[in-house]
Design a protein around this motif. Structure first.
Motif, PDB file in Angstrom:
ATOM      1  N   ALA A  49      47.048  40.737  40.104  1.00  0.00           N
ATOM      2  CA  ALA A  49      47.669  41.667  41.051  1.00  0.00           C
ATOM      3  C   ALA A  49      46.945  43.009  41.052  1.00  0.00           C
ATOM      4  N   LEU A  50      46.604  43.505  39.860  1.00  0.00           N
ATOM      5  CA  LEU A  50      45.883  44.774  39.777  1.00  0.00           C
ATOM      6  C   LEU A  50      44.477  44.659  40.356  1.00  0.00           C
ATOM      7  N   LEU A  51      43.813  43.525  40.090  1.00  0.00           N
ATOM      8  CA  LEU A  51      42.481  43.304  40.645  1.00  0.00           C
ATOM      9  C   LEU A  51      42.533  43.305  42.173  1.00  0.00           C
ATOM     10  N   THR A  52      43.529  42.614  42.729  1.00  0.00           N
ATOM     11  CA  THR A  52      43.675  42.540  44.181  1.00  0.00           C
ATOM     12  C   THR A  52      43.967  43.920  44.765  1.00  0.00           C
ATOM     13  N   GLU A  53      44.770  44.688  44.055  1.00  0.00           N
ATOM     14  CA  GLU A  53      45.069  46.056  44.503  1.00  0.00           C
ATOM     15  C   GLU A  53      43.794  46.893  44.576  1.00  0.00           C
ATOM     16  N   LEU A  73      32.957  44.935  51.350  1.00  0.00           N
ATOM     17  CA  LEU A  73      33.299  43.794  50.506  1.00  0.00           C
ATOM     18  C   LEU A  73      34.047  42.748  51.331  1.00  0.00           C
ATOM     19  N   THR A  74      33.775  41.494  51.071  1.00  0.00           N
ATOM     20  CA  THR A  74      34.404  40.413  51.813  1.00  0.00           C
ATOM     21  C   THR A  74      34.714  39.231  50.908  1.00  0.00           C
ATOM     22  N   ALA A  75      35.768  38.505  51.292  1.00  0.00           N
ATOM     23  CA  ALA A  75      36.110  37.279  50.567  1.00  0.00           C
ATOM     24  C   ALA A  75      35.254  36.101  51.021  1.00  0.00           C
ATOM     25  N   ARG A  76      34.592  36.247  52.158  1.00  0.00           N
ATOM     26  CA  ARG A  76      33.765  35.153  52.677  1.00  0.00           C
ATOM     27  C   ARG A  76      32.549  34.950  51.757  1.00  0.00           C
ATOM     28  N   GLY A  77      32.393  33.742  51.281  1.00  0.00           N
ATOM     29  CA  GLY A  77      31.288  33.453  50.381  1.00  0.00           C
ATOM     30  C   GLY A  77      31.535  33.885  48.954  1.00  0.00           C
ATOM     31  N   ALA A  78      32.745  34.357  48.651  1.00  0.00           N
ATOM     32  CA  ALA A  78      33.066  34.812  47.296  1.00  0.00           C
ATOM     33  C   ALA A  78      33.461  33.628  46.416  1.00  0.00           C
ATOM     34  N   THR A  79      33.406  33.837  45.114  1.00  0.00           N
ATOM     35  CA  THR A  79      33.793  32.808  44.145  1.00  0.00           C
ATOM     36  C   THR A  79      34.634  33.438  43.044  1.00  0.00           C
ATOM     37  N   VAL A  80      35.724  32.757  42.691  1.00  0.00           N
ATOM     38  CA  VAL A  80      36.560  33.147  41.557  1.00  0.00           C
ATOM     39  C   VAL A  80      36.434  32.060  40.498  1.00  0.00           C
ATOM     40  N   VAL A  81      36.178  32.460  39.260  1.00  0.00           N
ATOM     41  CA  VAL A  81      36.047  31.521  38.152  1.00  0.00           C
ATOM     42  C   VAL A  81      37.094  31.874  37.107  1.00  0.00           C
ATOM     43  N   GLY A 113      48.245  28.689  42.043  1.00  0.00           N
ATOM     44  CA  GLY A 113      49.146  29.405  42.936  1.00  0.00           C
ATOM     45  C   GLY A 113      49.070  30.908  42.753  1.00  0.00           C
ATOM     46  N   THR A 114      48.906  31.339  41.494  1.00  0.00           N
ATOM     47  CA  THR A 114      48.825  32.769  41.220  1.00  0.00           C
ATOM     48  C   THR A 114      47.562  33.371  41.819  1.00  0.00           C
ATOM     49  N   VAL A 115      46.438  32.689  41.674  1.00  0.00           N
ATOM     50  CA  VAL A 115      45.197  33.173  42.269  1.00  0.00           C
ATOM     51  C   VAL A 115      45.307  33.183  43.788  1.00  0.00           C
ATOM     52  N   ALA A 116      45.867  32.117  44.349  1.00  0.00           N
ATOM     53  CA  ALA A 116      45.982  32.024  45.804  1.00  0.00           C
ATOM     54  C   ALA A 116      46.843  33.143  46.378  1.00  0.00           C
ATOM     55  N   ALA A 117      47.889  33.539  45.650  1.00  0.00           N
ATOM     56  CA  ALA A 117      48.812  34.564  46.155  1.00  0.00           C
ATOM     57  C   ALA A 117      48.283  35.979  45.953  1.00  0.00           C
ATOM     58  N   THR A 118      47.228  36.141  45.184  1.00  0.00           N
ATOM     59  CA  THR A 118      46.705  37.478  44.893  1.00  0.00           C
ATOM     60  C   THR A 118      45.304  37.643  45.473  1.00  0.00           C
ATOM     61  N   VAL A 119      44.310  37.382  44.662  1.00  0.00           N
ATOM     62  CA  VAL A 119      42.931  37.538  45.134  1.00  0.00           C
ATOM     63  C   VAL A 119      42.660  36.606  46.318  1.00  0.00           C
ATOM     64  N   GLY A 120      43.257  35.422  46.290  1.00  0.00           N
ATOM     65  CA  GLY A 120      43.035  34.469  47.368  1.00  0.00           C
ATOM     66  C   GLY A 120      43.604  34.906  48.700  1.00  0.00           C
ATOM     67  N   ALA A 121      44.541  35.849  48.685  1.00  0.00           N
ATOM     68  CA  ALA A 121      45.131  36.350  49.929  1.00  0.00           C
ATOM     69  C   ALA A 121      44.377  37.567  50.480  1.00  0.00           C
TER      70      ALA A 121
END
Length: 427
Positions: free
Chosen positions: A90-94, A169-177, A190-198
């Motif tokens: 959540a903080l990262l997404t913020e 900055l864009t989510a297009r072409g990004a990767t989360v590991v 689900g947690t990733v999808a609801a935060t950084v994934g959104a």
């Protein structure tokens, strides 16, 4: 955005990595270093929290934060226990959504970066590497300057420059590991999808960086004078492969190991053990998005500068057939057998995966590389080295006492240029 999960039972501190495509080659001229400073300033304040509040939240939940930039884009990292993964994300997404880049914090980070640059400048090894990039790469291309910028460019950076880079900055072409014991975070997807994934960011995706062109004047010897230095830092470079080489990246890992990757390698066997010129000289291959460099670096006794360089060049001139079966087997075994230890922790696995993703390489690249290493034959390794030897001549950089370089011209390593200790601009 792609999500990669690796379950490593028993590793209860999860390692999260995020790659966001934002090539430093897109930085506006004169603002080189803005991408790195922007990444470092992401957690210095948002529209919801001040920098102090963010620091308190990350400390309270045991979150370790890291940020950096490379040729292709921005790398963000978090280390956190599974039970606090939600708040960390959540903080990262913020920070990605609403970083505010307060002027006072940006000023502080800019001053810190300038201090870092001063420390790097004082270090002979880093100074040699910087002089090499300035001498080797075409001045019209971004690799001519360090990823983190120079004292001149960083000094100009403002909050507005950082906001401009952040807006790209864009989510297009990004990767989360996410790597670690995933039983501690059963709802991770689900947690990733609801935060950084959104988070979406900019709609446009920057193009991948192009080839790093070699300067027309790269064949030369550059001397950075430091009178009285007890050791001379030597740094040699010439063209090398990237990780997509048709010869296989494992070939070059083995080459690096047998020529200059360990105390028993050719360079150390002669320069250290037989001659006593150095504590160690290393050879490596530095891949870029397209192409790369072959680099040799180390410190030698100041009074042995010229003979040490001459001996180094002689060793590096070994033809492919001069490499032995035993050398290839020993180097290949070392690379292959030590690999499990190099990938034994969650952070090492996460770092490797996000690196592969950032370079657009297949996720089984390491597996395929190690498979190739185990079956390497001497002829393949020798042919790869002959290809390196047949490429453009060495660019040579020396950082040391000018009085210790008498006779350098006789080595025929291109014209000699003595540069100002504080200025690489004319390279």
């Amino acid at each position: 955005m792609r999500l990669l999960l690796v379950d490593l039972p028993g590793q209860h501190v999860l390692s999260l990595r995020v790659f966001l495509p934002l090539p430093v080659s897109d930085e506006e001229r004169g603002t080189e270093g803005a991408t790195l400073l922007m990444a470092r300033a992401l957690d210095e304040g948002t529209s919801q929290h001040t920098g102090e509040q963010l620091a308190e939240l990350t400390e309270r939940h045991g979150i370790a934060w890291g940020a950096g930039a490379g040729e292709r884009g921005v790398h963000l990292g978090l280390e956190v226990a599974g039970r606090h993964l939600g708040i960390a994300l959540a903080l990262l997404t913020e920070c990605l959504s609403s970083a505010s880049f307060p002027e006072a914090e940006v000023d502080r980070l800019r001053r810190h970066r300038l201090v870092d640059l001063a420390h790097e400048h004082a270090d002979p090894g880093v100074r040699a590497a910087r002089a090499f990039t300035a001498a080797y790469f075409d001045p019209r291309d971004r690799p001519h300057l360090p990823v983190g910028g120079t004292t001149a460019t960083v000094s100009r950076l403002t909050s507005d420059h950082l906001r401009d880079r952040h807006a790209q900055l864009t989510a297009r072409g990004a990767t989360v590991v996410l790597v670690g014991d995933l039983s501690d975070a059963p709802s991770a997807v689900g947690t990733v999808a609801a935060t950084v994934g959104a988070w979406k960011g900019d709609d446009e995706v920057a193009g991948a960086p192009g080839p790093a062109r070699r300067s027309d004047r790269a064949h030369r010897t550059v001397l950075v004078p430091r009178p009285g230095l007890a050791q001379t830092e030597i740094y040699l470079g010439r063209p090398g492969p990237d990780r997509r080489t048709p010869r296989g990246w494992g070939t070059y890992q083995v080459l690096a190991m047998l020529l200059g990757g360990a105390p028993h390698a050719r360079l150390d066997r002669v320069l250290r053990e037989e001659r006593g010129y150095t504590y160690g000289v290393r050879l490596g291959f530095r891949p870029r998005s397209v192409g790369g460099t072959t680099v040799v670096a180390g410190s030698v006794r100041a009074d042995a500068t010229v003979p040490a360089l001459a001996e180094t060049l002689r060793i590096l001139d070994v033809p492919g057939p001069g490499i032995t079966d035993r050398e290839v087997r020993d180097a290949a075994d070392f690379v292959a057998m030590t690999a499990p230890g190099r990938y034994a922790t969650a952070d090492a696995v996460a770092d490797e995966l996000v690196s592969l993703a950032g370079e657009g390489l297949a996720l089984d690249t390491v597996t395929q590389t190690l498979s190739q290493v185990r079956g390497l034959e001497r002829d393949a390794v020798g042919a790869a080295w002959d290809e390196v030897r047949a490429s453009a001549p060495w660019t040579v950089v020396l950082v040391g006492d000018p009085d210790r370089t008498v006779g350098l011209e006789q080595l025929e390593v291109g014209p000699l240029e003595v540069v100002d200790e504080d200025d690489d601009s004319r390279l």
